[in-house]
Write a protein that holds these residues in place. Sequence first.
Motif, PDB file in Angstrom:
ATOM      1  N   ARG A   1       0.824  -1.212   0.000  1.00 38.99           N
ATOM      2  CA  ARG A   1       0.000   0.000   0.000  1.00 38.99           C
ATOM      3  C   ARG A   1       0.858   1.262   0.000  1.00 38.99           C
ATOM      4  NH1 ARG A   1      -4.702  -1.110   4.329  1.00 38.99           N
ATOM      5  NH2 ARG A   1      -5.083   1.105   3.949  1.00 38.99           N
ATOM      6  N   LEU A   2       1.992   1.201   0.686  1.00 37.00           N
ATOM      7  CA  LEU A   2       2.897   2.343   0.668  1.00 37.00           C
ATOM      8  C   LEU A   2       3.473   2.572  -0.720  1.00 37.00           C
ATOM      9  CD1 LEU A   2       4.828   1.842   4.041  1.00 37.00           C
ATOM     10  CD2 LEU A   2       3.365   3.786   3.448  1.00 37.00           C
ATOM     11  N   LEU A   3       3.779   1.493  -1.439  1.00 36.28           N
ATOM     12  CA  LEU A   3       4.283   1.619  -2.800  1.00 36.28           C
ATOM     13  C   LEU A   3       3.235   2.267  -3.706  1.00 36.28           C
ATOM     14  CD1 LEU A   3       6.417   1.132  -4.944  1.00 36.28           C
ATOM     15  CD2 LEU A   3       5.518  -1.195  -5.226  1.00 36.28           C
ATOM     16  N   GLU A   4       1.978   1.848  -3.569  1.00 33.95           N
ATOM     17  CA  GLU A   4       0.907   2.451  -4.370  1.00 33.95           C
ATOM     18  C   GLU A   4       0.773   3.946  -4.066  1.00 33.95           C
ATOM     19  OE1 GLU A   4      -2.621   0.248  -3.550  1.00 33.95           O
ATOM     20  OE2 GLU A   4      -1.904  -1.601  -4.508  1.00 33.95           O
ATOM     21  N   LEU A   5       0.824   4.298  -2.784  1.00 36.55           N
ATOM     22  CA  LEU A   5       0.717   5.707  -2.399  1.00 36.55           C
ATOM     23  C   LEU A   5       1.913   6.514  -2.899  1.00 36.55           C
ATOM     24  CD1 LEU A   5      -0.629   5.305   1.239  1.00 36.55           C
ATOM     25  CD2 LEU A   5      -1.833   6.397  -0.659  1.00 36.55           C
ATOM     26  N   GLU A   6       3.090   5.888  -2.906  1.00 33.06           N
ATOM     27  CA  GLU A   6       4.277   6.567  -3.414  1.00 33.06           C
ATOM     28  C   GLU A   6       4.155   6.830  -4.906  1.00 33.06           C
ATOM     29  OE1 GLU A   6       9.154   5.973  -3.529  1.00 33.06           O
ATOM     30  OE2 GLU A   6       7.872   4.417  -2.668  1.00 33.06           O
ATOM     31  N   LEU A   7       3.676   5.852  -5.654  1.00 25.59           N
ATOM     32  CA  LEU A   7       3.511   6.009  -7.100  1.00 25.59           C
ATOM     33  C   LEU A   7       2.460   7.051  -7.427  1.00 25.59           C
ATOM     34  CD1 LEU A   7       3.700   2.250  -8.198  1.00 25.59           C
ATOM     35  CD2 LEU A   7       5.459   4.010  -8.490  1.00 25.59           C
ATOM     36  N   ASP A   8       1.455   7.203  -6.560  1.00 26.22           N
ATOM     37  CA  ASP A   8       0.401   8.193  -6.777  1.00 26.22           C
ATOM     38  C   ASP A   8       0.788   9.583  -6.279  1.00 26.22           C
ATOM     39  OD1 ASP A   8      -1.298   6.395  -7.967  1.00 26.22           O
ATOM     40  OD2 ASP A   8      -2.372   5.892  -6.120  1.00 26.22           O
ATOM     41  N   GLY A   9       1.967   9.706  -5.678  1.00 29.69           N
ATOM     42  CA  GLY A   9       2.420  11.012  -5.216  1.00 29.69           C
ATOM     43  C   GLY A   9       1.914  11.412  -3.858  1.00 29.69           C
ATOM     44  N   HIS A  10       1.328  10.473  -3.094  1.00 29.61           N
ATOM     45  CA  HIS A  10       0.803  10.795  -1.773  1.00 29.61           C
ATOM     46  C   HIS A  10       1.826  10.581  -0.661  1.00 29.61           C
ATOM     47  CE1 HIS A  10      -3.116  11.369  -3.470  1.00 29.61           C
ATOM     48  NE2 HIS A  10      -3.229  10.108  -3.856  1.00 29.61           N
ATOM     49  N   VAL A  11       2.857   9.771  -0.936  1.00 29.74           N
ATOM     50  CA  VAL A  11       3.865   9.431   0.074  1.00 29.74           C
ATOM     51  C   VAL A  11       5.249   9.557  -0.552  1.00 29.74           C
ATOM     52  CG1 VAL A  11       4.845   7.519   1.425  1.00 29.74           C
ATOM     53  CG2 VAL A  11       2.386   7.936   1.479  1.00 29.74           C
ATOM     54  N   GLY A  12       6.198  10.075   0.217  1.00 33.72           N
ATOM     55  CA  GLY A  12       7.578  10.163  -0.235  1.00 33.72           C
ATOM     56  C   GLY A  12       8.457   9.212   0.562  1.00 33.72           C
ATOM     57  N   ARG A  13       9.428   8.620  -0.108  1.00 37.86           N
ATOM     58  CA  ARG A  13      10.361   7.694   0.562  1.00 37.86           C
ATOM     59  C   ARG A  13      11.633   8.464   0.901  1.00 37.86           C
ATOM     60  NH1 ARG A  13      10.610   1.987   0.331  1.00 37.86           N
ATOM     61  NH2 ARG A  13       8.957   2.055  -1.250  1.00 37.86           N
ATOM     62  N   LEU A  14      12.043   8.402   2.170  1.00 40.90           N
ATOM     63  CA  LEU A  14      13.208   9.127   2.654  1.00 40.90           C
ATOM     64  C   LEU A  14      14.364   8.168   2.922  1.00 40.90           C
ATOM     65  CD1 LEU A  14      11.457  11.456   5.269  1.00 40.90           C
ATOM     66  CD2 LEU A  14      11.837  11.880   2.851  1.00 40.90           C
ATOM     67  N   PRO A  15      15.594   8.696   3.016  1.00 42.59           N
ATOM     68  CA  PRO A  15      16.721   7.840   3.386  1.00 42.59           C
ATOM     69  C   PRO A  15      16.494   7.219   4.774  1.00 42.59           C
ATOM     70  CG  PRO A  15      17.486   9.942   2.536  1.00 42.59           C
ATOM     71  CD  PRO A  15      16.003  10.069   2.711  1.00 42.59           C
ATOM     72  N   GLY A  16      17.132   6.060   4.977  1.00 43.47           N
ATOM     73  CA  GLY A  16      17.006   5.401   6.276  1.00 43.47           C
ATOM     74  C   GLY A  16      15.748   4.577   6.431  1.00 43.47           C
ATOM     75  N   GLY A  17      15.071   4.273   5.310  1.00 43.01           N
ATOM     76  CA  GLY A  17      13.864   3.448   5.379  1.00 43.01           C
ATOM     77  C   GLY A  17      12.656   4.179   5.952  1.00 43.01           C
ATOM     78  N   LEU A  18      12.631   5.496   5.882  1.00 41.39           N
ATOM     79  CA  LEU A  18      11.511   6.278   6.400  1.00 41.39           C
ATOM     80  C   LEU A  18      10.558   6.675   5.288  1.00 41.39           C
ATOM     81  CD1 LEU A  18      13.420   8.649   8.856  1.00 41.39           C
ATOM     82  CD2 LEU A  18      12.254   6.488   9.403  1.00 41.39           C
ATOM     83  N   PHE A  19       9.304   6.941   5.677  1.00 37.66           N
ATOM     84  CA  PHE A  19       8.280   7.389   4.741  1.00 37.66           C
ATOM     85  C   PHE A  19       7.681   8.692   5.284  1.00 37.66           C
ATOM     86  CE2 PHE A  19       8.611   2.839   4.348  1.00 37.66           C
ATOM     87  CZ  PHE A  19       8.581   2.629   2.979  1.00 37.66           C
ATOM     88  N   GLN A  20       7.198   9.529   4.362  1.00 41.56           N
ATOM     89  CA  GLN A  20       6.569  10.774   4.792  1.00 41.56           C
ATOM     90  C   GLN A  20       5.370  11.076   3.907  1.00 41.56           C
ATOM     91  OE1 GLN A  20       8.971  14.388   4.647  1.00 41.56           O
ATOM     92  NE2 GLN A  20       7.876  15.215   6.409  1.00 41.56           N
TER      93      GLN A  20
END
Length: 382
Positions: free
Chosen positions: A358-377
């Motif tokens: 689900r995080l991958l889907e949100l990232e592809l849709d521009g709702h979530v960003g992946r940060l260094p260190g395995g963090l999400f925002q």
Amino acid sequence: MQRDELTAWLRLLLCPGVGNTTARRLLAAFGLPQSIFEQDTAALGTLASAAQVTSLQTRPPDLEMQVEATWRWLQEAPIEGTQRWLCTLGDAMYPASLLVTEDPPLVLFMLGQPALLPSLGRSVAIVGSRNPTPQGTANAKQFARAFSDAGLAVISGMALGVDAAAHEGALEGPGADGLATVAVVGTGLDRVYPARHRDLAHRIAQRGLIMSEFPLGTPPVQANFPRRNRIISGLSAGTLVVEAALQSGSLITARYAGEQGKEVFAIPGSIHSPQSRGCHSLIRQGAKLVESAQDVLEELRLPETLAPNSPGLFRSDGAGEPASEDDSGLLIHMGHDPVSLDALCARTGLPTATLQARLLELELDGHVGRLPGGLFQRMASA
């Protein structure tokens, strides 16, 4: 510009130990550089130190090579649809906003559209981290697009990260009477730094200007980049810092802007993000906290402002379709600070594999960003 005039300006620029301040005094007293080099020791000594007089009376060893390289650069065919030229301190087209700063460059090497120079009066600078968060990149791009839509040119330094995003956003809009964006670089204009921005540099030159105070052949020397920042702030009505660490060149640009009597703006961020600490420091020192491009436009008292629902003013470029109801619940659990996968698993109770999908889907849709260190925002628009 004739070759003998070019030679005189470059000689003044290359004289070791003379500097801009002494050079400007000499120009004010004697006129064009050719006249400076016709003066005797006594006349020069009234305005310069003994060491500077000796330097002025000695031709720099690399002068002829620099003149030949610059003359050839000026004569060669530039990027299609663009021009190359030198704008000197005595030129009628020298940017007025820069002329009134404490340390205007003697010479500006220029590439782009000279007809757009008068539009520099309507411009704002955007600067920030070379390693921004996904949200920082999105903010830089959408603020730049909003400023461009409002009839402003966006000025930045063509560096990685926020600078590049700002130029990209500005190129999507109309800009100030056709002037979309200006890149002030810290190298000679015969090279592009970083090299990966070659295509971006071409597009900037076709819809704006690239300028440098450094002679051709100047490599990317670390000390030159903070120095060029006074030009970025000096050209603009105000400077917006998107993201910056506490030890950041963007804070140098902000300091120059304050010393030049220009407005300084900063976008706040997470208290847990190192990239927000520079902005928070600026806000504590009196920079204007901004949440939208409209905040900047109103503070600068510019007549053409965007309607509240104008595209690009509040909506993130990367945002696609609205998140589903299930995903909205996940976004609520995320909050707006960086969060780890383990923390999200604990908050939601979802299996790790399901959560990752689900995080991958949100990232592809521009709702979530992946940060260094395995963090999400969570992105601000989500």
